[in-house]
Structure formats: structure tokens, C-alpha cells
Design an enzyme around this catalytic site. Structure first.
Site, PDB file in Angstrom:
ATOM      1  N   SER A 123       0.832  -1.175   0.000  1.00 32.22           N
ATOM      2  CA  SER A 123       0.000   0.000   0.000  1.00 32.22           C
ATOM      3  C   SER A 123       0.877   1.240   0.000  1.00 32.22           C
ATOM      4  O   SER A 123       1.905   1.265   0.676  1.00 32.22           O
ATOM      5  CB  SER A 123      -0.902  -0.017   1.230  1.00 32.22           C
ATOM      6  OG  SER A 123      -1.939   0.907   1.059  1.00 32.22           O
ATOM      7  N   VAL A 175       5.256   3.452   2.163  1.00 31.75           N
ATOM      8  CA  VAL A 175       4.985   2.205   1.448  1.00 31.75           C
ATOM      9  C   VAL A 175       4.863   1.140   2.528  1.00 31.75           C
ATOM     10  O   VAL A 175       5.796   0.936   3.305  1.00 31.75           O
ATOM     11  CB  VAL A 175       6.126   1.848   0.472  1.00 31.75           C
ATOM     12  CG1 VAL A 175       5.949   0.437  -0.072  1.00 31.75           C
ATOM     13  CG2 VAL A 175       6.185   2.861  -0.668  1.00 31.75           C
ATOM     14  N   GLU A 176       3.706   0.507   2.601  1.00 33.71           N
ATOM     15  CA  GLU A 176       3.462  -0.452   3.676  1.00 33.71           C
ATOM     16  C   GLU A 176       3.271  -1.863   3.132  1.00 33.71           C
ATOM     17  O   GLU A 176       2.606  -2.064   2.111  1.00 33.71           O
ATOM     18  CB  GLU A 176       2.206  -0.046   4.462  1.00 33.71           C
ATOM     19  CG  GLU A 176       1.872  -1.053   5.576  1.00 33.71           C
ATOM     20  CD  GLU A 176       0.786  -0.580   6.531  1.00 33.71           C
ATOM     21  OE1 GLU A 176       0.252   0.522   6.347  1.00 33.71           O
ATOM     22  OE2 GLU A 176       0.484  -1.337   7.469  1.00 33.71           O
ATOM     23  N   ASP A 177       3.853  -2.800   3.840  1.00 34.90           N
ATOM     24  CA  ASP A 177       3.495  -4.202   3.631  1.00 34.90           C
ATOM     25  C   ASP A 177       2.263  -4.424   4.484  1.00 34.90           C
ATOM     26  O   ASP A 177       2.341  -4.436   5.706  1.00 34.90           O
ATOM     27  CB  ASP A 177       4.641  -5.120   4.063  1.00 34.90           C
ATOM     28  CG  ASP A 177       4.391  -6.558   3.643  1.00 34.90           C
ATOM     29  OD1 ASP A 177       3.332  -6.828   3.049  1.00 34.90           O
ATOM     30  OD2 ASP A 177       5.244  -7.410   3.925  1.00 34.90           O
TER      31      ASP A 177
END
Ligand SMILES: *[C@@H]1O[C@H](CO)[C@@H](O)[C@H](O)[C@H]1NC(C)=O
Ligand SMILES: *[C@@H]1O[C@H](CO)[C@@H](O)[C@H](O)[C@H]1NC(C)=O
Ligand SMILES: *[C@@H]1O[C@H](CO)[C@@H](O)[C@H](O)[C@H]1NC(C)=O
Length: 265
Positions: A98, A201-203
């Protein structure tokens, strides 16, 4: 705040927004459990000290990479965060990530996050994108009217009207088409503190576990700035966050003035 016609239908269909898009695979069916989490410190990082012997001052996280303003000037709160990015083209194995901006959720304010962004999936070599907002700890709401493709240039903005009401805005820079939504905190415990601002920026998590991070190349936030109502801070006042999983970097970040660059490692 005026709702554009573009987003009025979203406001009306709010409660069903999360039920969409489970058509094409079990991966996407699991989106109903999808949630963004606050900054989670990597157990590899005992302090901000380097994992690799370098002199970086970066923070290490298992789920975030990007830029983080760790606190506003004394006595102030972050109330307005903005940034622009180009939606990445994902390659390789199945995965999801995301790209979002938000207020709170960093180490100084882990109890809530007001955030908006784009989820990016690759499944069987095909890219899928979903616009959303989330007031953590509530799960995300999908904004189905905002249809996103790889390489679209998107501007995101998150504003706190007060600690329990916010406005999220997504703009398509190619067309100037823009929509805003007024959103409210799920409960008083999720009231914003305005203590962190971030470009991430996410995992992300589905069914309680992190999904594999896909190969995204690079995501660059430009015009990454946060306003307290008194001062505007560029991202460079904050720290870069690198994503570390299983003892290795999976995404690294640099900040230069108001540009946050995140590279897939
Ligand atoms: C932005 O506008 C371009 C050009 O009309 C279009 O191709 C694209 O799908 C739009 N993206 C979004 C997110 O609205
Ligand atoms: C926050 O702002 C909203 C919208 O203006 C308003 O309805 C609400 O009462 C405000 N809440 C507080 C706690 O001031
Ligand atoms: C980081 O954590 C992993 C998992 O606990 C461990 O295997 C690895 O050795 C650690 N690496 C460093 C540099 O501490």
C-alpha cells in the site's frame, strides 16, 4: 468542505464499500480483512543503529518504509499532510503493498491513524489497484469510484478538522479530477494526537499476517509536506524508515527536502 459529485456517491454507499472486489481470487477475497497497521519496529533494530554497519540514522520497521515526521514543533499538531506519487507497476511473484500518507501511527502516536492511499496487488502477473482510506483501528474503506491504473500520478491529502473529524482528498494529476470525503474517528480512543506525519509504502496485513511484498521498483513521493497550522515541515525534517524482514532490508528510503524515495531492495 464541498463534496464534489465525484465522491458524493461514495458517501452514500460507505457502509458497503468494503464488500466489493472479491471476484477474482482468494487473494482479493482476503481484502475484506485488509488493514494497515501503525509503525511496527523491527526486532533487528535495538535502536536507530545500523543493521548493516553503515552510518544511517534510519528507523527500521517490519511493515513501513518511507518518511516519518516523528513529532511536530512543541505545542503544535500536524493537521494537514500532502504528497504526490506515481502508481508503481508491480512485477514478479504475487504480493501486495500500500502507498499512503497519514497523520499519526508513528512511534509517538500508535493508537490511531488517519490515512488514505492506493493498494497495489500483483496476482498471476496482473496488477490491481484500489483507492481507500482508513481511520485505524477501523479497517479500510474502499473508494471504488476512484479507478486507478499503473503510472497514474496521484496527489493525496489528509486533513484533521479536529481530533475526531478529518478530510481525505485524492486527485488525479492527469485530469485534475479530485474528490474529498469527510470522515470521522471510529471512537474517541482513536482521536488524533497530531504527533506524527508520514509518507509510506506499507506491507499490509490480511487475515492477520503480512502479505508478501511485491517487487515495486521505486515509489517516490514529491511535495511531501506537513502543516501544523503554524509551520509547514518538509519530509526532510523527519527520518527515513527502512523495511526489514527476516533480518534483511526489503525496502530502503531516502529523503531530500520534500521528496521521499522508497526503493525495493
Ligand atoms: C486519471 O486520468 C487519466 C486520463 O484521463 C486516466 O487514464 C486515469 O485512469 C485517471 N486515473 C484516476 C486515478 O482517476
Ligand atoms: C469536529 O468537527 C466536526 C465537523 O465540523 C463537528 O461536527 C464536530 O462536532 C467537531 N468535534 C469536536 C470534538 O469539536
Ligand atoms: C534479524 O532478525 C532475524 C530474525 O530474528 C535474525 O535471524 C537475524 O540474525 C537478525 N539480524 C541482525 C543483523 O540482527
Amino acid at each position: 468542505m464541498k463534496l464534489t459529485a465525484f465522491f458524493i456517491s461514495i458517501a452514500l454507499t460507505f457502509s458497503v464499500a468494503t464488500a466489493s472486489s472479491s471476484d477474482f481470487s482468494a487473494h482479493l477475497a482476503a481484502r475484506e480483512s485488509r488493514i494497515s497497521r501503525p509503525f511496527t519496529k523491527s526486532t533487528n533494530a535495538t535502536d536507530n543503529g545500523p543493521l548493516d554497519g553503515s552510518t544511517t540514522e534510519d528507523l527500521y520497521s517490519t511493515n513501513w518504509a518511507g518518511g516519518l515526521l516523528e513529532s511536530p514543533p512543541v505545542g503544535q499538531r500536524f493537521i494537514d499532510v500532502g504528497g504526490t506519487f506515481v502508481v508503481p507497476t508491480l512485477r514478479g511473484n504475487d504480493g501486495a503493498m500500500s502507498v499512503w500518507i497519514g497523520i499519526d501511527g508513528g512511534p509517538n502516536a500508535p493508537q490511531s491513524i488517519l490515512q488514505t492511499g492506493i493498494d497495489c496487488y500483483i496476482i498471476g502477473g496482473v496488477n490491481y489497484f484500489f483507492a481507500w482510506f482508513e481511520w485505524y483501528p477501523q479497517n479500510a474503506f474502499e473508494i471504488t469510484e476512484f479507478v486507478v491504473s499503473a503510472q497514474n500520478k496521484i496527489t493525496l491529502r489528509v486533513q484533521a478538522v479536529n481530533s475526531t473529524t478529518g478530510i481525505i482528498t485524492l486527485t488525479n494529476e492527469s485530469t485534475g479530477q479530485s474528490g474529498s470525503l469527510e470522515v470521522t474517528a471510529p471512537d474517541d480512543d482513536a482521536a488524533l494526537q497530531g504527533q506524527t506525519a508520514e509518507w509510506i509504502v506499507e506491507d499490509l496485513e490480511q487475515d492477520g499476517t503480512l502479505v508478501p511484498l511485491p517487487s515495486f521498483g521505486q515509489v517516490q513521493f514529491t511535495d511531501a509536506a506537513a502543516f501544523t497550522g503554524v509551520v509547514e515541515d518538509f519530509a526532510s525534517v523527519g527520518v527515513a524508515v527502512d523495511m526489514v524482514q527476516n533480518g534483511g532490508f526489503v525496502a530502503t528510503s531516502t529523503i531530500n527536502e520534500n521528496i521521499v524515495t522508497v526503493d525495493y531492495a
